[in-house]
Motif scaffolding. Structure first.
Motif, PDB file in Angstrom:
ATOM      1  N   ALA B  28       0.915  -1.173  -0.057  1.00 40.17           N
ATOM      2  CA  ALA B  28       0.141  -0.028   0.023  1.00 40.17           C
ATOM      3  C   ALA B  28       0.976   1.289   0.042  1.00 40.17           C
ATOM      4  N   THR B  29       0.817   2.154  -0.711  1.00 40.69           N
ATOM      5  CA  THR B  29       1.282   3.432  -0.858  1.00 40.69           C
ATOM      6  C   THR B  29       1.184   4.232   0.391  1.00 40.69           C
ATOM      7  N   ASP B  30       2.349   4.903   0.946  1.00 39.67           N
ATOM      8  CA  ASP B  30       2.501   5.411   2.151  1.00 39.67           C
ATOM      9  C   ASP B  30       2.401   7.089   1.650  1.00 39.67           C
ATOM     10  N   PRO B 112      -6.091   7.799   2.259  1.00 41.27           N
ATOM     11  CA  PRO B 112      -6.746   9.314   2.710  1.00 41.27           C
ATOM     12  C   PRO B 112      -7.494  10.104   1.979  1.00 41.27           C
ATOM     13  N   SER B 113      -8.499  10.611   2.693  1.00 40.61           N
ATOM     14  CA  SER B 113      -9.353  11.359   1.800  1.00 40.61           C
ATOM     15  C   SER B 113      -9.605  12.928   2.494  1.00 40.61           C
ATOM     16  N   ALA B 114      -8.813  12.886   3.623  1.00 39.36           N
ATOM     17  CA  ALA B 114      -8.848  14.122   4.448  1.00 39.36           C
ATOM     18  C   ALA B 114      -7.593  14.365   5.272  1.00 39.36           C
ATOM     19  N   ILE B 115      -7.355  15.793   5.320  1.00 40.18           N
ATOM     20  CA  ILE B 115      -6.342  16.063   6.305  1.00 40.18           C
ATOM     21  C   ILE B 115      -7.079  16.641   7.529  1.00 40.18           C
ATOM     22  N   LEU B 131      -5.314  13.141  -4.835  1.00 35.59           N
ATOM     23  CA  LEU B 131      -4.039  12.682  -4.474  1.00 35.59           C
ATOM     24  C   LEU B 131      -3.119  12.045  -5.683  1.00 35.59           C
ATOM     25  N   ALA B 132      -3.670  12.169  -6.793  1.00 35.29           N
ATOM     26  CA  ALA B 132      -3.322  11.504  -8.098  1.00 35.29           C
ATOM     27  C   ALA B 132      -1.736  12.053  -8.373  1.00 35.29           C
ATOM     28  N   ASP B 133      -1.593  13.131  -8.124  1.00 32.46           N
ATOM     29  CA  ASP B 133      -0.115  13.718  -8.549  1.00 32.46           C
ATOM     30  C   ASP B 133       0.658  14.020  -7.314  1.00 32.46           C
ATOM     31  N   LYS B 138       2.111  17.428  -6.339  1.00 31.68           N
ATOM     32  CA  LYS B 138       0.834  18.459  -6.522  1.00 31.68           C
ATOM     33  C   LYS B 138      -0.347  17.786  -5.708  1.00 31.68           C
ATOM     34  N   VAL B 139      -0.952  18.496  -5.071  1.00 30.25           N
ATOM     35  CA  VAL B 139      -2.118  18.221  -4.419  1.00 30.25           C
ATOM     36  C   VAL B 139      -3.253  19.014  -4.754  1.00 30.25           C
ATOM     37  N   GLU B 140      -4.434  18.643  -4.442  1.00 34.12           N
ATOM     38  CA  GLU B 140      -5.596  19.672  -4.133  1.00 34.12           C
ATOM     39  C   GLU B 140      -6.468  19.238  -3.201  1.00 34.12           C
ATOM     40  N   PHE B 141      -6.890  20.402  -2.412  1.00 41.82           N
ATOM     41  CA  PHE B 141      -7.654  20.498  -1.223  1.00 41.82           C
ATOM     42  C   PHE B 141      -9.297  20.843  -1.791  1.00 41.82           C
ATOM     43  N   LYS B 142     -10.106  20.571  -1.160  1.00 41.87           N
ATOM     44  CA  LYS B 142     -11.379  20.796  -1.313  1.00 41.87           C
ATOM     45  C   LYS B 142     -12.442  21.270  -0.212  1.00 41.87           C
ATOM     46  N   GLU B 143     -13.014  22.179  -0.319  1.00 45.82           N
ATOM     47  CA  GLU B 143     -13.939  22.589   0.557  1.00 45.82           C
ATOM     48  C   GLU B 143     -15.397  22.721   0.155  1.00 45.82           C
TER      49      GLU B 143
END
Lengths: 294, 167
Positions: B28-30, B112-115, B131-133, B138-143
């Protein structure tokens, strides 16, 4: 005599075949609907159709482009099956008119043991969150029996309802997002190409637009008014500026953002005279309510 | 002779039809070491979810807020996730509203789906849009803003960040 019988059979057969092909008449109220229109009534007249005389008439409906394409009333769970149509698809008979049936929204049914209310066409097809996906839907009326002994009106979109497109309508004033809470970034737009007749028409030739914002409580009392913000001119030819309620200024003592429930915006522009003096002209007060978002 | 060839041919066909062995699945990816480091915001977008659902034109659906407030660019914002589970966030001159320091963890170490940021009694959950990239920095946060009574998503904010330094 034999010839007469043959001719009679042919004529009778023609009428029977014609009845099989006859399309039900239907009316939609309101006459023009989109995927989100509520309180829709579709009334069907089955006179002369293959299902005339049936006490229980069912609707089998589908929307091209959706997957599954069938209306959720047609099946309770899993995949739609022509051979086992759900009781939810049974149309409501119109009292005193045996050939008339109707489908009314909102409609509450039980699907997979759960009570569900369909408020609009988009919800009927399971695309309540993406109503833009449904443009039209076809239907046929049928008996519950889907076998060889069953009856049905013609399919293949012979009877269909086209929905009005869910289009963006430009307006004199708008916000982005269209509905916002007091914690969101709000962008207000003024489109002078759609100036209202009651406005000062000098606005159309004004320049150097600014905007002021006022925050109000639920009683309409102004809690604070911002300084004048510069606006930008967008590629859509609208004057625009963005703000967050919290950044507009200090609230009077004892008041805070919690007390805010409405917002007012006024745009002002300058009309220059030949002697380089200018006159300030303002729009009417645009008011909107903040939404309760979590 | 012809019979032997036929038998051999059938046998060969049968063996050809044996299922391939499923290769062993990797570990599993860490994501924790990949998230650790300093991230700087490079794009901030607001989406009107209603307009998006109706397929409205782009100008009525998405707004790039990155530089919408002159002198207060959102690109000023950065956040550092330390390997020891602490974090520091610096809004710079932007109007970004985020806890400025405390502890961080992910909701699920494997997927992970959230920090989750915490500081004293305050917590802030930042959904991960993609989290693909993350391996590419690169990462995308969403609100998401939801209507209080229906829970329907009305407004979405997407924060695109790039990693500026490893720790």
């Amino acid at each position: 005599m034999r010839q007469l019988i043959i001719i009679s059979i042919l004529i009778f057969g023609t009428f029977v075949l014609k009845a099989q092909d006859a399309l039900p008449k239907f009316t939609v109220t309101p006459s023009e609907i989109d995927a989100l229109t509520e309180n829709v009534v579709i009334e069907f007249d089955v006179t002369g159709t293959a299902v005339e005389g049936l006490t229980d008439v069912y609707i089998w409906s589908w929307a091209p482009g959706l997957n599954p394409s069938e209306m959720l009333l047609c099946y309770d769970q899993g995949s739609p099956s022509w051979g086992s149509i759900s009781d939810n698809a049974k149309l409501e008979p119109v009292a005193g008119q045996p050939n008339k049936f109707r489908l009314s929204l909102p409609k509450t049914v039980t699907r997979a043991g759960v009570e569900v209310t369909f408020n609009n066409v988009a919800e009927l097809f399971g695309v309540g969150d993406t109503p833009g996906k449904i443009k039209e839907f076809g239907f046929l009326l049928r008996s519950q029996d889907g076998g060889s002994g069953g009856k049905q009106t013609p399919g293949d979109m012979k009877t269909s309802i086209t929905l009005l497109p869910l289009e963006f309508e430009p307006s004199y004033f708008r916000t982005f997002p269209a509905k916002v809470s007091k914690n969101d970034v709000v962008t207000a737009y003024l489109n002078l190409s759609l100036i209202e007749s009651s406005e000062n028409q000098k606005l159309s030739v004004s320049d150097a637009f600014t905007a002021t914002v006022s925050l109000l409580d639920e009683n309409g009392t102004v809690l604070l008014t911002s300084e004048a913000f510069e606006t930008t001119f967008t590629s859509e030819k609208e004057h625009a500026f963005s703000f967050i309620a919290e950044m507009l200024g200090a609230f009077p003592e004892g008041k805070s953002l919690d007390d805010v429930s409405k917002c007012q915006v006024v745009f002002s522009g300058k009309v220059y005279n030949q002697d380089e003096s200018f006159e300030t002209v303002s729009t009417k007060v645009f008011e909107f309510d903040f939404q309760d978002y979590e | 002779m012809k019979k032997i060839f036929s038998i051999l041919f059938v046998t060969l066909l049968l063996f050809s039809c044996q299922p391939d062995e499923i290769p062993p699945i990797g570990e599993a990816t860490d994501y924790i070491p990949m998230l650790t480091g300093t991230w700087k915001l490079n794009k901030f977008e607001q989406i009107d979810a209603d307009a998006e659902s109706k397929s409205f034109p782009a100008f009525a659906t998405v707004k790039d807020l990155t530089n919408v407030f002159p002198g207060h660019p959102y690109t000023d914002f950065s956040i550092t996730f330390n390997p020891d589970g602490t974090f520091t966030a610096d809004p710079g001159s932007s109007y970004m509203q985020m806890l400025t320091s405390g502890d961080w963890e992910v909701d699920d170490t494997e997927f992970p789906s959230a920090i989750i940021l915490s500081s004293g009694s305050e917590t802030q959950t930042i959904a991960l849009n993609s989290l693909a990239d993350v391996i590419l920095g690169k990462v995308e946060f969403k609100e998401e803003r939801k209507q209080a009574d229906t829970g329907k998503i009305k407004i979405k904010y997407i924060y695109s960040l790039s990693k500026t330094s490893e720790l």
